[in-house]
Design an enzyme around this catalytic site. Structure first.
Site, PDB file in Angstrom:
ATOM      1  N   GLN A   1      33.549  -4.900   8.452  1.00 53.33           N
ATOM      2  CA  GLN A   1      33.746  -5.951   7.260  1.00 53.33           C
ATOM      3  C   GLN A   1      34.410  -5.410   6.138  1.00 53.33           C
ATOM      4  OE1 GLN A   1      33.619  -9.416   7.251  1.00 53.33           O
ATOM      5  NE2 GLN A   1      32.844  -9.481   9.269  1.00 53.33           N
TER       6      GLN A   1
ATOM      7  N   GLY B   1      35.997  -3.816  17.471  1.00 52.32           N
ATOM      8  CA  GLY B   1      35.027  -3.035  16.478  1.00 52.32           C
ATOM      9  C   GLY B   1      33.737  -3.050  17.382  1.00 52.32           C
TER      10      GLY B   1
ATOM     11  N   ALA C   1      40.885  -4.176  13.810  1.00 57.46           N
ATOM     12  CA  ALA C   1      41.995  -4.875  13.139  1.00 57.46           C
ATOM     13  C   ALA C   1      42.145  -6.165  12.700  1.00 57.46           C
ATOM     14  CB  ALA C   1      43.204  -4.419  14.069  1.00 57.46           C
TER      15      ALA C   1
ATOM     16  N   CYS D   1      26.905 -15.783  15.848  1.00 57.47           N
ATOM     17  CA  CYS D   1      26.880 -15.183  17.238  1.00 57.47           C
ATOM     18  C   CYS D   1      25.897 -15.844  18.129  1.00 57.47           C
ATOM     19  CB  CYS D   1      26.608 -13.651  17.097  1.00 57.47           C
ATOM     20  SG  CYS D   1      28.065 -12.921  16.032  1.00 57.47           S
TER      21      CYS D   1
END
Ligand code: PLP
Length: 397
Positions: A181, A72, A202, A328
């Site tokens: 998402q 992503g 994925a 994160c």
């Protein structure tokens, strides 16, 4: 899963057994390089194209509009930098995004600013939605692109993509969406929605990690991010990750069949979790919208007087895996940029946890959280100077 309660599906999912078996033979039996000319490679080339069709079908794209990436983040980086660089020297040097994007978008935008592009970071409302009037005001004659996540990874806000696209179309501006998402979780049709570029990964929908895709509408020119060989029709070099691409294709076709049913089931669990937490824990706040404008699997709460990190560790001790708003930024003490953008105080943003559900989530998992969490919150508040302070302030008010 022997007492393990996993509620962090937004961070990553397990790989479905059907996906593992689809991938298996591409590691050791059909291992040949898809670019080789002997016939042993034909099957690998075909497998990649079948996966491309499955991914295209999931979002209503043409298969030649799908380009496989290493996940992503790469898809986001490529969409933004690739478009900006294809414009180098031209007059469109302004991009628009929001304050609540994933860091793959925000940090790419900051990089483009260092390269001389101009970026507007739109504020969002208290539920995380982009105000359409603010978007209209932000578009200028030199605006190249608007990039807004289809659904937010922390608070689950599903944007009104069609309203955003309408504004972009009116002004001749391209629209990219980070759908990492959303893809395979909520219905997406890039054609009817008018989306120009879309990122997906994925491992957020039961496929393997390290593989993703960027949809690029036919006719849009992007500069390459990865230069080299002629793979992906010379747009993304490097020997294809055949097994993972096959896995992504399998996960996409399973999702096309099962998404509607899965989402309904997961929504029921989510609502039971949200109702349970809000009715048993005093001074709790649900972050993000309610109902069908929220991702089916997302719950995000703030509890006054507690640190989210402390809650995470207490839940971990109880065998429950969740994340905090600052997932994160776990090495930093900054509160989540998303929670700050929807207007939470530092204190409330720090006291937040995200619980995200998935295919293996059960009623028992939700019951376990509803049994443990109120007790943890109460105990931590009893120990917390922040809580004493909060209670005292409320008494004054
Ligand atoms: C997970 C995620 C990404 C990054 O995807 P990777 O495959 O981990 O690189 C980007 N955007 C959003 C919204 C995400 O949730």
């Amino acid at each position: 899963m022997n007492g393990k309660v996993y509620m962090d599906y937004a961070a990553t999912t397990f790989v479905r057994p059907e996906v593992v078996s689809a991938m298996m033979s591409y590691h050791s039996i059909s291992f040949e390089n898809p670019s080789s000319l002997y016939s042993y490679s034909n099957g690998n080339r075909r497998a990649i194209e079948e996966a491309r069709e499955a991914v295209a079908d999931l979002i209503g794209a043409l298969s030649e509009e799908i380009f496989f990436t290493g996940g992503g983040s790469e898809a986001d980086n490529w969409a933004l930098k690739g478009l900006a660089f294809s414009q180098a020297g031209k007059d469109k040097r302004h991009l628009i995004t929001t304050e609540t994007e994933h860091h793959a978008v925000l940090h790419s935008m900051e990089f483009l600013e260092r390269m001389g592009f101009r970026v507007t970071y739109l504020p969002v409302d208290s539920e995380g939605f982009v105000p359409i009037d603010k978007l209209k005001e932000a578009i200028r004659d030199d605006t190249l692109l608007v990039s807004v996540a289809f659904a937010n990874n922390e608070i689950g806000t599903i944007q009104d993509v069609e309203a955003i696209v309408e504004v972009c179309r009116d002004r001749g501006v391209l629209f990219h969406t980070d759908a990492v998402q959303a893809a395979a979780h909520v219905p997406i049709d890039v054609k009817s929605m008018g989306i120009d570029m879309l990122s997906m990964a994925a491992h957020k929908f039961y496929g393997p990690k390290g593989v993703g895709a960027l949809y690029v509408k036919k006719g849009i020119r992007l500069e390459n991010l990865i230069h080299g060989g002629g793979q992906e029709r010379s747009r993304r070099a490097g020997t294809e990750n055949v097994a993972s691409i096959v896995g992504m294709g399998k996960a996409a076709s399973l999702a096309s069949e099962e998404m509607e049913f899965d989402s309904l089931e997961i929504c029921k669990l989510r609502d039971r979790l949200i109702d349970g937490v809000m009715s048993t824990i005093p001074h709790a706040r649900l972050n993000g919208p309610v109902g069908d404008r929220r991702l089916p699997n997302n719950a995000n709460f703030s509890f006054v007087g507690i640190e989210g990190e402390t809650l995470l560790l207490d839940l971990d001790d109880a065998g429950i895996a969740v994340s905090t708003g600052s997932a994160c930024a776990s090495a930093s003490l900054d509160p989540s940029h998303v929670l700050m953008a929807i207007g939470l105080s530092h204190e409330m943003a720090h006291g937040s946890v995200r619980l995200t559900l998935g295919r293996s989530s059960s009623d028992d998992d939700v019951s376990r959280v509803l049994e443990v969490l109120p007790y943890i919150v109460e105990r931590r508040r009893a120990m917390s100077p922040l809580w004493d302070d909060y209670v005292a302030r409320r008494e004054v008010l």
